[in-house]
Design an enzyme around this catalytic site. Structure first.
Site, mmCIF file in Angstrom:
data_model
loop_
_atom_site.group_PDB
_atom_site.id
_atom_site.type_symbol
_atom_site.label_atom_id
_atom_site.label_comp_id
_atom_site.label_asym_id
_atom_site.label_seq_id
_atom_site.Cartn_x
_atom_site.Cartn_y
_atom_site.Cartn_z
ATOM 1 N N HIS A 192 9.111 -20.898 37.616
ATOM 2 C CA HIS A 192 8.960 -22.333 37.421
ATOM 3 C C HIS A 192 9.971 -22.829 36.393
ATOM 4 O O HIS A 192 10.585 -22.044 35.659
ATOM 5 C CB HIS A 192 7.536 -22.660 36.992
ATOM 6 C CG HIS A 192 6.540 -22.502 38.097
ATOM 7 N ND1 HIS A 192 5.225 -22.901 38.006
ATOM 8 C CD2 HIS A 192 6.668 -21.995 39.354
ATOM 9 C CE1 HIS A 192 4.598 -22.637 39.137
ATOM 10 N NE2 HIS A 192 5.452 -22.090 39.961
ATOM 11 N N GLU A 247 9.684 -24.363 33.563
ATOM 12 C CA GLU A 247 9.398 -24.047 32.168
ATOM 13 C C GLU A 247 9.831 -22.619 31.831
ATOM 14 O O GLU A 247 10.426 -22.366 30.775
ATOM 15 C CB GLU A 247 7.894 -24.217 31.880
ATOM 16 C CG GLU A 247 7.363 -25.617 32.143
ATOM 17 C CD GLU A 247 6.768 -25.785 33.531
ATOM 18 O OE1 GLU A 247 5.739 -26.456 33.651
ATOM 19 O OE2 GLU A 247 7.350 -25.236 34.492
ATOM 20 N N THR A 307 15.116 -39.245 72.733
ATOM 21 C CA THR A 307 16.310 -39.096 71.901
ATOM 22 C C THR A 307 17.009 -37.775 72.188
ATOM 23 O O THR A 307 18.240 -37.704 72.260
ATOM 24 C CB THR A 307 15.934 -39.180 70.405
ATOM 25 O OG1 THR A 307 15.342 -40.454 70.146
ATOM 26 C CG2 THR A 307 17.150 -39.005 69.516
ATOM 27 N N LEU A 317 19.864 -32.499 64.826
ATOM 28 C CA LEU A 317 19.096 -32.943 63.660
ATOM 29 C C LEU A 317 19.129 -31.918 62.525
ATOM 30 O O LEU A 317 18.124 -31.686 61.850
ATOM 31 C CB LEU A 317 17.640 -33.250 64.053
ATOM 32 C CG LEU A 317 17.460 -34.372 65.078
ATOM 33 C CD1 LEU A 317 15.980 -34.588 65.374
ATOM 34 C CD2 LEU A 317 18.101 -35.665 64.619
ATOM 35 N N GLY A 319 13.394 -43.331 68.433
ATOM 36 C CA GLY A 319 13.491 -44.659 69.007
ATOM 37 C C GLY A 319 12.317 -45.544 68.646
ATOM 38 O O GLY A 319 11.415 -45.156 67.893
ATOM 39 N N SER A 372 4.612 -46.576 66.996
ATOM 40 C CA SER A 372 3.355 -45.834 67.038
ATOM 41 C C SER A 372 2.937 -45.348 65.657
ATOM 42 O O SER A 372 1.762 -45.449 65.275
ATOM 43 C CB SER A 372 3.488 -44.641 67.992
ATOM 44 O OG SER A 372 3.788 -45.082 69.306
#
Length: 361
Positions: free
Chosen positions: A50, A52, A194, A202, A292, A298
């Site tokens: 982490h 820290e 698409t 993508l 799209g 939706s």
């Protein structure tokens, strides 16, 4: 230096974890002694040290001030509790941006530090810290991914000409910004329309960054077995199909390494609530929609779009496809109103950002 200035540097450090630490939060850390920054740390990889610990391991921290944007953890996960490391290091004061929304922490880290006699100051640049980890907060509090809708449109609000052509509405700088956005999300979501129209991948290109998962909504399993999105990095692709689909393609697609999510269907469309629940269970913390108008509409109507980022090109098509279909509004007063809006120039285009939902407390 004022604590807020230090915290702003902490937030910048935390951004190093974009695309690499999820489903953990983005966290940065500074150690300051006598007004001088003596160590910096960031959480850079899921399962790794982490922020820290990264900072504390570099110097003698006796008598220092520690700055961190998120409350230090106080439980055993993949790593030991950060609170114990802080206490044992001899840190004198801890400045915290925000409380951790994770119920395993949720104030217990602050409480432990205070019990050990450390001075704790929390709420430093809290709004900025919350925005930094908006996906983590939503994931923890609402048990679903944070959803961003990305739009690229002309000044008159068109995403394609009547013949469907759209490449390229925006300039190269805006397109690079979109790739950067992809690298900061766990998944990019699109529809089969698409994929068929663009044979899109993508993924992340032309910048340094991690390519996200790709989620394709394909109710009838219409995807071509030659589509790039299931043949290039197939292990990074999820195909959401109707749960009662009997398509003879399913086993072939699975054999490529693609994950299949059988989903319930409502009104001939993948049930969005079920889809987001599946994404939550797969530890997908954030989703960017690149699709799209049907999918955009939706998700908005279902109430599951948290943020909208629109790239606006100084171009006029006059006629063409709009980014969002009918929202069943009958009066201008019913229009959805975005909050916390901002705009900046990106190359020759403009980037507009606004929120449809508020972060949960």
């Amino acid at each position: 230096m004022h604590p807020k200035k230090y915290m702003q540097q902490v937030i910048s450090l935390a951004r190093q974890g974009y695309g690499k630490v999820s489903p953990n939060p983005l966290v940065g850390c500074l150690l300051v002694k006598d007004g001088v920054i003596i160590a910096k740390g960031a959480h850079k990889k899921f399962g790794g040290p982490h922020a820290e610990v990264n900072a504390l391991s570099k110097v003698d921290a006796q008598g220092t001030d520690l700055y961190v944007n998120l409350e230090p953890c106080n439980h055993h996960g993949k790593t030991p509790p950060c609170t114990e490391n802080i206490i044992e290091s001899g840190v004198k004061r801890v400045f915290i941006g925000m409380e951790d929304p994770n119920p395993l922490v949720a104030g217990s880290g602050i409480k432990r530090l205070k019990q050990a006699g450390l001075e704790v100051v929390s709420g430093i640049c809290e709004d900025k810290c919350r925005k930094l980890n908006e996906a983590f907060i939503t994931f923890m509090k609402l048990k679903r991914p944070f959803v961003t809708l990305k739009i690229a449109q002309t000044l008159d609000g068109k995403i394609a000409l009547p013949n469907g052509r759209s490449q390229w509405i925006t300039g190269p700088e805006a397109r690079r910004a979109v790739h950067r956005m992809r690298s900061r999300h766990d998944a990019v979501l699109t529809g089969i329309g698409t994929v068929i129209a663009d044979d899109c991948q993508l993924d992340v290109r032309n910048i340094k960054g991690v390519s996200p998962k790709r989620i394709v909504l394909d109710t009838l399993c219409d995807i071509s077995l030659k589509a790039k999105i299931i043949n290039k990095r197939p292990q990074n692709t999820v195909l959401a199909i109707a749960e009662d689909s009997r398509s003879d393609k399913i086993q072939t697609i699975r054999a490529l390494g693609v994950t299949i999510w059988p989903m319930p269907v409502k009104n001939n469309f993948i049930d969005i609530h079920a889809l987001l629940n599946a994404a939550y269970n797969a530890s997908i913390q954030s989703i960017m929609i690149e699709a799209g108008p049907v999918i955009a509409q939706s998700f908005i109507k279902a109430g599951f779009v948290d943020k909208i980022i629109t790239f606006i090109a100084p171009k006029i098509f006059g006629n063409g496809l709009s980014p969002i279909n009918d929202l069943d509004l009958e009066h201008p007063d019913e229009a959805l109103k975005l909050m916390d809006t901002s705009m900046k120039k990106v190359g020759s285009d403009y980037q507009f950002t606004g929120y449809l939902t508020c972060l949960p407390d």
